[in-house]
Design a protein around this motif. Structure first.
Motif, PDB file in Angstrom:
ATOM      1  N   LEU A   1     -19.449   4.584 -42.596  1.00 37.39           N
ATOM      2  CA  LEU A   1     -19.049   3.831 -41.416  1.00 37.39           C
ATOM      3  C   LEU A   1     -17.725   3.130 -41.672  1.00 37.39           C
ATOM      4  CD1 LEU A   1     -22.498   2.271 -40.443  1.00 37.39           C
ATOM      5  CD2 LEU A   1     -21.375   4.276 -39.434  1.00 37.39           C
ATOM      6  N   ASN A   2     -16.890   3.089 -40.644  1.00 37.03           N
ATOM      7  CA  ASN A   2     -15.559   2.526 -40.750  1.00 37.03           C
ATOM      8  C   ASN A   2     -15.288   1.639 -39.543  1.00 37.03           C
ATOM      9  OD1 ASN A   2     -14.268   4.124 -43.144  1.00 37.03           O
ATOM     10  ND2 ASN A   2     -15.394   5.652 -41.933  1.00 37.03           N
ATOM     11  N   PRO A   3     -14.198   0.860 -39.576  1.00 37.68           N
ATOM     12  CA  PRO A   3     -13.907  -0.025 -38.442  1.00 37.68           C
ATOM     13  C   PRO A   3     -13.881   0.672 -37.096  1.00 37.68           C
ATOM     14  CG  PRO A   3     -12.551  -0.637 -40.315  1.00 37.68           C
ATOM     15  CD  PRO A   3     -13.291   0.608 -40.722  1.00 37.68           C
ATOM     16  N   ALA A   4     -13.517   1.943 -37.066  1.00 34.18           N
ATOM     17  CA  ALA A   4     -13.501   2.667 -35.789  1.00 34.18           C
ATOM     18  C   ALA A   4     -14.895   2.834 -35.207  1.00 34.18           C
ATOM     19  CB  ALA A   4     -12.855   4.037 -35.988  1.00 34.18           C
ATOM     20  N   ASP A   5     -15.944   2.666 -36.039  1.00 32.05           N
ATOM     21  CA  ASP A   5     -17.324   2.816 -35.569  1.00 32.05           C
ATOM     22  C   ASP A   5     -17.910   1.526 -35.018  1.00 32.05           C
ATOM     23  OD1 ASP A   5     -17.641   5.559 -36.431  1.00 32.05           O
ATOM     24  OD2 ASP A   5     -17.676   4.788 -38.491  1.00 32.05           O
ATOM     25  N   ALA A   6     -17.162   0.420 -35.108  1.00 31.00           N
ATOM     26  CA  ALA A   6     -17.733  -0.894 -34.801  1.00 31.00           C
ATOM     27  C   ALA A   6     -18.307  -0.988 -33.394  1.00 31.00           C
ATOM     28  CB  ALA A   6     -16.691  -1.985 -35.017  1.00 31.00           C
ATOM     29  N   GLY A   7     -17.673  -0.325 -32.442  1.00 31.46           N
ATOM     30  CA  GLY A   7     -18.159  -0.402 -31.070  1.00 31.46           C
ATOM     31  C   GLY A   7     -19.026   0.757 -30.647  1.00 31.46           C
ATOM     32  N   GLY A   8     -19.395   1.621 -31.587  1.00 29.99           N
ATOM     33  CA  GLY A   8     -20.124   2.832 -31.239  1.00 29.99           C
ATOM     34  C   GLY A   8     -21.607   2.814 -31.526  1.00 29.99           C
ATOM     35  N   TRP A   9     -22.177   1.632 -31.764  1.00 29.01           N
ATOM     36  CA  TRP A   9     -23.607   1.533 -32.052  1.00 29.01           C
ATOM     37  C   TRP A   9     -24.414   1.551 -30.761  1.00 29.01           C
ATOM     38  CZ3 TRP A   9     -25.962  -0.046 -37.012  1.00 29.01           C
ATOM     39  CH2 TRP A   9     -25.063   0.039 -38.070  1.00 29.01           C
ATOM     40  N   THR A  10     -25.661   2.051 -30.875  1.00 31.25           N
ATOM     41  CA  THR A  10     -26.538   2.201 -29.708  1.00 31.25           C
ATOM     42  C   THR A  10     -27.838   1.433 -29.924  1.00 31.25           C
ATOM     43  OG1 THR A  10     -25.675   4.436 -29.319  1.00 31.25           O
ATOM     44  CG2 THR A  10     -27.764   3.849 -28.238  1.00 31.25           C
ATOM     45  N   GLN A  11     -28.203   0.660 -28.936  1.00 26.81           N
ATOM     46  CA  GLN A  11     -29.511  -0.007 -28.986  1.00 26.81           C
ATOM     47  C   GLN A  11     -30.582   1.006 -28.588  1.00 26.81           C
ATOM     48  OE1 GLN A  11     -30.146  -3.982 -27.056  1.00 26.81           O
ATOM     49  NE2 GLN A  11     -31.758  -2.858 -25.974  1.00 26.81           N
ATOM     50  N   VAL A  12     -31.549   1.242 -29.493  1.00 21.77           N
ATOM     51  CA  VAL A  12     -32.564   2.263 -29.222  1.00 21.77           C
ATOM     52  C   VAL A  12     -33.933   1.669 -28.918  1.00 21.77           C
ATOM     53  CG1 VAL A  12     -31.376   4.048 -30.554  1.00 21.77           C
ATOM     54  CG2 VAL A  12     -33.013   2.541 -31.711  1.00 21.77           C
TER      55      VAL A  12
ATOM     56  N   THR B   1     -15.366  -4.831 -40.966  1.00 21.77           N
ATOM     57  CA  THR B   1     -16.429  -4.806 -39.963  1.00 21.77           C
ATOM     58  C   THR B   1     -16.613  -3.391 -39.434  1.00 21.77           C
ATOM     59  OG1 THR B   1     -15.995  -7.090 -39.309  1.00 21.77           O
ATOM     60  CG2 THR B   1     -17.173  -5.711 -37.734  1.00 21.77           C
ATOM     61  N   VAL B   2     -17.860  -2.895 -39.480  1.00 26.53           N
ATOM     62  CA  VAL B   2     -18.149  -1.545 -38.987  1.00 26.53           C
ATOM     63  C   VAL B   2     -19.188  -1.561 -37.867  1.00 26.53           C
ATOM     64  CG1 VAL B   2     -17.485  -0.447 -41.154  1.00 26.53           C
ATOM     65  CG2 VAL B   2     -19.870  -1.135 -40.817  1.00 26.53           C
ATOM     66  N   ALA B   3     -19.605  -2.743 -37.434  1.00 35.41           N
ATOM     67  CA  ALA B   3     -20.501  -2.859 -36.277  1.00 35.41           C
ATOM     68  C   ALA B   3     -20.325  -4.222 -35.642  1.00 35.41           C
ATOM     69  CB  ALA B   3     -21.956  -2.661 -36.666  1.00 35.41           C
ATOM     70  N   ASP B   4     -20.182  -4.235 -34.321  1.00 37.27           N
ATOM     71  CA  ASP B   4     -20.191  -5.456 -33.520  1.00 37.27           C
ATOM     72  C   ASP B   4     -21.456  -5.430 -32.671  1.00 37.27           C
ATOM     73  OD1 ASP B   4     -17.694  -6.593 -34.312  1.00 37.27           O
ATOM     74  OD2 ASP B   4     -16.680  -5.091 -33.077  1.00 37.27           O
ATOM     75  N   LEU B   5     -22.364  -6.374 -32.916  1.00 38.43           N
ATOM     76  CA  LEU B   5     -23.659  -6.376 -32.239  1.00 38.43           C
ATOM     77  C   LEU B   5     -23.879  -7.712 -31.527  1.00 38.43           C
ATOM     78  CD1 LEU B   5     -25.779  -4.834 -35.156  1.00 38.43           C
ATOM     79  CD2 LEU B   5     -24.767  -3.637 -33.205  1.00 38.43           C
ATOM     80  N   PRO B   6     -24.705  -7.723 -30.485  1.00 36.10           N
ATOM     81  CA  PRO B   6     -24.969  -8.968 -29.766  1.00 36.10           C
ATOM     82  C   PRO B   6     -25.985  -9.871 -30.451  1.00 36.10           C
ATOM     83  CG  PRO B   6     -26.154  -7.181 -28.728  1.00 36.10           C
ATOM     84  CD  PRO B   6     -25.312  -6.562 -29.803  1.00 36.10           C
ATOM     85  N   ALA B   7     -26.588  -9.402 -31.543  1.00 36.57           N
ATOM     86  CA  ALA B   7     -27.571 -10.195 -32.281  1.00 36.57           C
ATOM     87  C   ALA B   7     -27.361  -9.958 -33.776  1.00 36.57           C
ATOM     88  CB  ALA B   7     -28.997  -9.825 -31.872  1.00 36.57           C
TER      89      ALA B   7
END
Length: 563
Positions: free
Chosen positions: A313-324, A254-260
């Motif tokens: 992208l790696n697991p460390a990036d999973a929480g670093g996404w930005t809603q634009v 997993t490389v992104a955790d998103l609410p949708a």
């Protein structure tokens, strides 16, 4: 539901579609050719009745269940694609809660009356028209179609998983492995893998934690995909990175955790961007925060830079996404905003482009659930004010100090419902979207364009594939058979931007040779050639001797003249 659809068709005015003629003495700029098409696979002898043997059908009539080229990928000289069956029925049953069987000259939806449902009493009625998807390859050099379904169903485990798959909604390929994947009918996700070099079946796996998947993306030598968490993606979403091989094809991190749940993926400005669909829990909560952050509604999300740290992208990036961007920045009516989804997106000319998606009548039925109309006038007002055609946006420097988001096709004002107006009866009024469309109105000027299904760049042009549901609406309004209307009125539309500095223009507005093709579900590009997977759920249109085209999926080749 039928009365509601008929009212919509009456309330909305459809302008007949016409294709621009080619310049005299010049070859056509875009040429299309039918490569392969679904064939009848069942006999139908009446709603709720047993299915006679065939086809050919000694009793009843032939039926073609396989409706969409739902997932497609190109590797080497071969297209690999999977289908979805009777998706018009599955969507109307699940999303619009249709239960009463419908039968006309074009299609039948049996729902809970089908033999499938009767043999499986625990099956929800909306799945009564489900049929096992099929898998194919098409060799573009030898022009040979080969079915691969039997390679999966030869084993009991493979057969069970494929039978329990709602459709092959996603296909991707990387490092000699081809993936087919789709939501399971049991609210999980199933994946199938093939050796791209030999064509051999590598195995299948059920992912119990996921409930949906739509697209794959290869960037920087890495394969990514977006999945919905929980049944129908109702609990959020992930972006996954493939870490497997032919020997171990189902290894992902997993490389992104998103609410949708993610819909499409694209690389732009050195980052991965995804468009999202709302989760099932976000389908229309009346008391929701109109500007939640981060939003579980349809949005555009941006990854950390692909060049930061380890490659990709790696697991460390999973929480670093930005809603634009979120639909709440455009749609003024909160209930309607909850029913939006986002579809295709692409990087083109220094901009990220994306478009909206609107399940027909979903906003109407959701509004009526929260605010039941008091009379016929209120019902008609709800119908007229909740319809949305697609909007197309683009953005530059997203997430940066000089961020700029433009509305290319859409509306400066949209209807908004105030439940406290008119003494508590409620009333609709025009409200600002905060944008002025740069090029034109919603739907490229066509009110029944409801899905921005896919965007692909080829030969310096951006192609936008859509769905047009005018055939469904007009059929239900006339009650006599929509095929009697002129063919150019119907069919999915394909548009193209020749440049980021020019508006879009129509490539074709009539389903690329078959007006029963109500949409272009998928596209893949190879040089100046695009391969289009069409959506056509007209499962009873199987007579080659009448003056109506046939139903079922089509694979179409579009060639761009590089003039």
């Amino acid at each position: 539901m039928r009365r509601l659809l008929a009212a919509v068709a009456t309330a909305l005015v459809v302008t007949p579609l016409t294709a621009a003629p080619a310049a005299a003495g010049r070859p056509p700029e875009f040429r299309y050719e039918l490569l392969a098409k679904a064939q009848p696979d069942e006999c139908f002898n009446g709603v709720g009745q047993p299915y006679p043997a065939g086809p050919p059908c000694a009793e009843g009539q032939s039926k073609v269940n396989q409706a969409y080229v739902w997932g497609i990928t190109l590797t080497g000289n071969r297209l690999w694609f999977g289908t979805g069956a009777n998706l018009h029925c599955l969507t109307s049953g699940r999303t619009l809660d249709a239960r009463e069987p419908s039968l006309n000259d074009d299609w039948v939806c049996e729902y809970g009356e089908s033999q499938i449902a009767k043999r499986n009493p625990n099956l929800p009625p909306y799945l009564g028209d489900h049929r096992m998807p099929r898998l194919y390859t098409y060799d573009v050099r030898s022009r040979t179609l080969t079915e691969k379904t039997a390679a999966v169903t030869a084993s009991p485990a493979g057969l069970q998983l494929l039978q329990g798959t709602a459709g092959i909604r996603a296909a991707g390929s990387h490092q000699g492995v081809v993936f087919f994947a789709g939501p399971g009918i049991n609210a999980t996700m199933n994946m199938f893998a093939f050796d791209a070099d030999t064509g051999a079946f590598l195995g299948a796996r059920n992912f119990a934690e996921y409930g949906n998947i739509r697209h794959f993306l290869v960037s920087g030598g890495v394969l990514y995909t977006g999945v919905g968490v929980g049944g129908n993606g109702g609990e959020g979403g992930h972006v996954l990175r493939w870490t497997g091989s032919k020997a171990d094809p189902f290894a992902f991190v997993t490389v992104a955790d998103l609410p949708a749940q993610p819909a499409d993926l694209a690389v732009h400005d050195g980052r991965v961007f995804v468009s999202t669909w709302p989760g099932a829990a976000s389908s229309g909560a009346a008391d929701a925060d109109p500007a939640p952050a981060p939003s579980p509604l349809a949005s555009v999300w941006m990854s950390p830079p692909l060049s930061a740290g380890e490659p990709g992208l790696n697991p460390a990036d999973a929480g670093g996404w930005t809603q634009v961007w979120s639909v709440t920045e455009y749609e003024p009516d909160l209930i309607t905003a909850h029913t939006y989804a986002l579809g295709g997106l692409a990087s083109y000319g220094g901009y990220l482009y994306w478009g909206t998606m609107h399940v027909p009548l979903k906003a109407t039925t959701t509004h009526m659930t929260f605010y039941p109309p008091k009379d016929e006038a209120a019902t008609r007002a709800a119908i007229e004010n909740t319809q949305r055609a697609i909007s197309v946006f683009r953005g530059k420097d997203l997430g940066g100090r000089r961020e700029k988001v433009e509305l290319l096709y859409g509306a400066a004002q949209l209807p908004k419902f105030d439940p406290e107006a008119a003494g508590g009866v409620g009333a609709w009024s025009a409200a600002s979207t905060g944008y002025t469309p740069k090029y034109g109105p919603s739907g490229f000027g066509e009110r029944f364009l409801n899905y921005t299904w896919k965007m692909v760049v080829a030969e310096g042009k951006l192609f936008v594939a859509t769905m047009d549901w005018s055939y469904l609406a007009r059929y239900l309004n006339s009650g006599t058979g929509g095929a009697e209307e002129p063919a150019p009125t119907y069919g999915g539309d394909l548009y193209v931007f020749d440049s980021p500095n020019r508006p879009a223009r129509a490539v074709d507005k009539a389903g690329l040779g078959n007006y029963l093709n109500y949409g272009i579900r998928n596209m893949v590009a190879s040089g100046s050639t695009l391969y289009l997977g069409m959506a056509n759920p007209m499962n009873l249109r199987t007579n080659p001797d009448d003056d109506v085209p046939e139903g079922g999926w089509e694979l179409v080749k579009l060639t761009v003249d590089c003039r």
